[in-house]
Design an enzyme around this catalytic site. Structure first.
Site: not given
Length: 985
Positions: A112, A143, A226
């Site tokens: 993402h 991811d 993060s």
């Protein structure tokens, strides 16, 4: 509830959104990996301090020093998702990544962050060096993804890759997450791995969600920025990749690196990463749950013996319709073997899929009380992951991806609306819709949509059949206004070699040919609704669609009633709540059956009305008739006063007539507040209030014979909290006369509108006496019925003649030798100058004041640059500033653009570009001409706000995704506007 930790939407106002991550360095192992240690010879003080901060953390021991060791680095990532696409929406964000291959220049981060759509990103290293990034791979399901940078661009440091060590992850392990947490420039978060088999977090319906994998969990409260941070063990090796966190708990979720290591091996070699799928979602079920699903004891014993560390097996959670597993696997099936080999984990099942792309995979499952074998064709997962999109009418469409389809249980494929934009939004096909048919062309895929667009006609109204994914059982049909002249129309395709999305322009829909006139019929109203029958045939509906939020707009679509005041010329009057600005598409609906395109002819700059024109030749049958205006009220010889009886004839929300007999409750000045952002407000006008105001959208006030005495209009403003408000008021039809008489002529030229550029407000006689008004003047004012004393309440900030001559607090007594009785004498004047007598500081003074000509369009030119829409400051802006910094005003910035990323905001003025002063739009356009070629570069942009505080921002010019263009008002165009596209190299 979980949240991605990568999209930190907060913007650092100093221009640096990057985080300089702490590093772990030390002595070398024989295998070339690095143990943590004190870097004694660090040349960069910030880097050394960051390293010391990491090494000082509990659980990280200092095992030695090596002054010559290179630095393992994580980097801060600044990125702009330049178009809404698939699961992502356009915008700017900050995140983290870390180098995993120095020679190849590969940086690992989250999917993402790398983004499935077009992204522009830069990495900022620990020593504040910035390099451009190319998105080279993003996993379709998991991811993670890779950026590539040019190692030769690092001039002041040498980097060492962080080693990936997925096998080292264990429950109870002390870890450190080093990265860009919540936009902070240094974040070192401690934690302890608590679970290695957590279910993948859910980020929301229709959002990106990982599946078919375990996640790790630790009590470490990471947040936005993060994402992509390495999860380090005591030796400085990465054991996982930070991905998400719980929004209501201090829990963080980390992606295991097994599949990452496999993909990295192929990406660094320049090979394609094979990814297969049978479109089935699996879940890991513990043995107790498997027994409830019917797993026999013998199978459980064999599974426990084969995988002693496992606590369960895989079961089918869901199967997508029309996928390879549909009809072969069912929810609840327990996976026993794949291609004859026993399986118990996600990694091995996916490895088998990846190795079988394009061929058949044998899957053995236990269903209920029996075994079943299935032969499944393995699809190429990349083939069902979109890599193209079409920009159409300001929106973006792409093929429906496996990711989004899985969220809603839909079949993969179809045209997915990632952003509705101007055209599709007119049909109500919002983001999350799947288009099934456009006009007369079915759209099963993107190529079919391109063909459908080619068959459209500019200006036409076509049906669009679609479903919203959250309500797939509710098929809908909306009417789309085909309007493509405001935006680019092009097809984009991803080039994995460069990381860019390359454009190919599509042919625009042909201009609409002269169609046969549309026949309309007006049905007479019953006598019980008199006097509505005398005026109802003059009522029409007006819609306005703004392609861009300029001139202070916060919404793009408006509608309300209009009144035909010149049927032969197609002239319609409406309020400025219905047509608020000049730049947009106007549609007039006649007799609820014929819709005609129209154009804005005049926007009154101070009074609340607009005039638009349609082509009357396009109507046949029983077209509208002129609104019957009462001659005495139109000329200004009479006007409605308090207590007068009137009939309200208006339109209800369901487009039916509203008729009510009532009386005028009051005649008073229209009070509107300054809005944020600044937009048109009605000033220097009187409005009528009624005793019993009916709920309606607008209409007229007339007598018992249907002769119109005033308009009944909606006036917008804002309250103290800047929330929009609307009020219904009566507007004297005499204010229409100058404009209407001019536009009814053969020339059809709006009349010159001139004003004092001063806000006037009634003054109580007691206050006027306190200001020094003489008894004679006071008696003269009180002798006239309904007369008002007026004082200057505000002046425009610009250097107008009135601003130089008048002062706030002046009481205006005479204009051109005549006593001022009310605001109508001063609101709009015809002469280029007026002679005033004012009361100032207790004394009367004679002033010769030049008037200012007002533009009937307000805005005639909009310049687009790198996502910023720039125009001259319009009248509402001039009301709210002390002094104009320049005539280059930012009215809108587009999400995901360089302007948005640089911190340019609506309400700012641009005063300089790279040290070159820009005072006008022409200056601004000339400065942009020098930046249309060459590689992307940073320019310095000096800006000022309404408080006149100056700042300098750095903007990265990007002419590929954000080419320059202008919108120019042009009377020769049917719409009144022309787009001028600027050529770029």
């Amino acid at each position: 509830m979980s949240n991605h930790t990568g999209e930190s939407k907060a913007q650092d106002q100093d221009g640096s959104a990057a985080v300089r991550a702490a590093q772990v360095a030390g002595v070398r192992r024989p295998d070339g990996s690095v143990l943590p240690g004190q870097h004694a010879g660090a040349a960069n003080g910030c880097r050394a301090a960051a390293r010391r901060a990491v090494l000082a953390q509990p659980g990280i021991s200092q095992l030695g020093a090596d002054a010559g060791a290179r630095d393992p680095v994580d980097v801060s990532i600044k990125a702009q998702c330049v178009r809404s696409f698939d699961t992502e929406t356009s915008g700017t964000y900050t995140a983290t990544g870390f180098v995993v291959d120095v020679e190849a220049g590969l940086i690992l981060s989250n999917r993402h962050v790398v983004n499935p759509g077009p992204v522009v990103a830069q990495a900022v290293f620990v020593n504040y060096e910035e390099v451009e990034l190319q998105a080279v791979y993003r996993d379709p399901v998991h991811d993670f993804g890779f950026f590539r940078f040019d190692p030769a661009k690092l001039k002041f440091m040498e980097a060492e890759a962080i080693r990936l060590a997925p096998h080292k992850a264990k429950v109870g392990m002390e870890i450190r997450v080093v990265g860009n947490d919540a936009g902070e420039k240094l974040s070192i978060l401690a934690g302890t791995l608590a679970r290695l088999d957590r279910t993948a977090p859910e980020y929301g319906l229709g959002e990106y969600n990982d599946f078919n994998t375990f996640y790790m969990q630790a009590a470490s409260g990471t947040s936005g920025g993060s994402s992509g941070s390495p999860v380090l063990d005591i030796a400085g090796d990465a054991v996982a990749l930070n991905a998400g966190g719980a929004s209501k708990a201090a829990s963080s979720f980390y992606l295991p690196l097994d599949r990452v290591v496999h993909a990295l091996r192929l990406v660094r070699r320049g090979q394609r990463v094979a990814r297969g799928t049978v479109q089935a979602e699996l879940e890991h079920v513990p043995y107790d749950g498997l027994r409830r699903l019917g797993l026999p004891l013998a199978l459980e014993q064999r599974a426990r013996a084969a995988f002693p560390q496992a606590q369960g097996m895989l079961a089918v959670r869901a199967v997508l319709r029309s996928g390879p597993a549909h009809g072969h696997l069912r929810a609840g099936d327990i996976v026993v073997a794949v291609d004859g080999a026993a399986h118990s984990g996600f990694a091995s099942f996916e490895a088998a899929e990846d190795a079988a792309v394009g061929r058949t995979l044998a899957v053995s499952v236990w269903r209920g009380d029996a075994a079943h074998d299935a032969q499944l064709h393995v699809q190429d997962l990349h083939a069902i992951t979109p890599s193209r999109f079409v920009e159409f009418g300001g929106g973006v469409v792409n093929e429906l991806s496996y990711q989004v389809a899985r969220s809603y249980g839909a079949a993969v494929g179809g045209v997915y609306v990632a952003s509705s934009g101007h055209a599709l939004g007119s049909a109500g096909a919002w983001r999350g819709s799947v288009l099934q048919r456009v006009g007369r062309v079915d759209t099963p895929g993107l190529d079919a949509f391109v063909r459908a667009v080619a068959a459209l006609r500019e200006g036409a109204r076509v049906p669009v059949r679609f479903v919203a994914l959250d309500r797939p059982h509710k098929q809908r049909v909306g009417i789309m206004h085909v309007s493509t002249r405001w935006h680019a129309l092009r097809l984009a395709a991803r080039d994995d070699a460069t990381g860019r999305w390359e454009y190919s322009h599509m042919a625009r829909p042909a201009a609409g040919a002269s169609a046969a006139p549309q026949t309309v019929a007006h049905h007479p109203l019953p006598r019980s609704l008199d006097p509505a029958g005398a005026v109802w045939r003059s009522f029409v509906g007006v819609e306005f669609h703004a392609p861009f939020l300029v001139d202070g707009m916060r919404a793009a679509r408006f509608q309300g009633p209009g009144l035909v005041v010149d049927a032969a010329g197609g002239l319609v009057v409406c309020d400025r709540d219905t047509v608020p600005i000049a730049l947009g598409d106007v549609y007039v609906t006649v007799a609820a059956s014929a819709v005609l395109r129209a154009r804005v002819e005049l926007l009154h700059p101070t009074h609340n009305f607009a005039l638009v024109r349609y082509d009357a030749a396009q109507l046949a049958g029983a077209p509208p008739v002129d609104l019957p205006l009462h001659a005495d009220f139109y000329s200004g010889a009479r006007r409605l006063e308090q207590g007068d009886a009137v009939h309200v004839v208006a339109v209800s929300a369901d487009q039916t007539p509203v008729v009510r007999r009532t009386r005028v409750a009051a005649r008073a000045m229209v009070a509107t507040a300054e809005c944020a952002p600044p937009r048109f407000r009605c000033v220097n006008a009187q409005g009528l209030r009624l005793n019993d105001q009916p709920p309606c959208l607008g209409g007229v006030l007339c007598d018992e014979r249907g002769r119109v005495q005033a308009l009944w209009v909606s006036v917008s403003s804002q309250d103290a909290a800047h929330k929009d408000t609307t009020t219904m008021l009566g507007l004297d039809i005499s204010v229409l006369r100058p404009a209407l008489d001019a536009l009814r002529t053969a020339a059809r030229v709006p009349p010159p509108l001139r004003s004092l550029d001063a806000d006037l407000w009634p003054l109580r006689p007691a206050a006027a006496r306190a200001l020094g008004l003489s008894d004679a003047r006071l008696a003269q004012a009180e002798a006239a019925p309904n007369a008002q004393l007026l004082s200057v309440s505000a002046l425009l900030a610009c250097e107008t003649p009135a601003a130089r001559a008048l002062r706030v607090g002046d009481v205006v007594l005479e204009c051109d030798g005549a006593a001022v009785r009310d605001v109508s004498a001063l609101a709009v004047v015809a002469a280029p100058a007026v002679d005033l007598v004012v009361l100032r500081d207790g004394r009367e003074q004679a002033l010769h004041v030049e008037t200012t000509e007002l533009d009937a369009m307000e805005t005639r030119r909009v310049v687009h640059w790198c996502g910023a829409l720039v125009q001259r400051p319009y009248r509402a802006v001039l009301e709210q500033v002390q002094r104009l910094p320049s005539a280059v005003y930012i009215s809108c910035t587009l999400f995901g653009s360089p302007a948005n990323a640089a911190g340019l905001r609506p309400g700012m003025w641009i005063t300089e570009i790279d040290g070159r002063a820009v005072a006008t739009l022409d200056d601004f356009a000339e400065a942009l001409d020098a930046m249309r070629s060459g590689a992307p570069r940073y320019v310095r942009v000096a800006v000022a706000g309404k408080n006149l505080v100056a700042r300098v921002l750095s903007l990265r010019v990007d002419n590929h995704y954000w080419p320059p263009w202008e919108l120019v008002h042009d009377e020769a165009e049917a719409s009144g506007w022309r787009m001028v596209e600027k050529a770029v190299d």
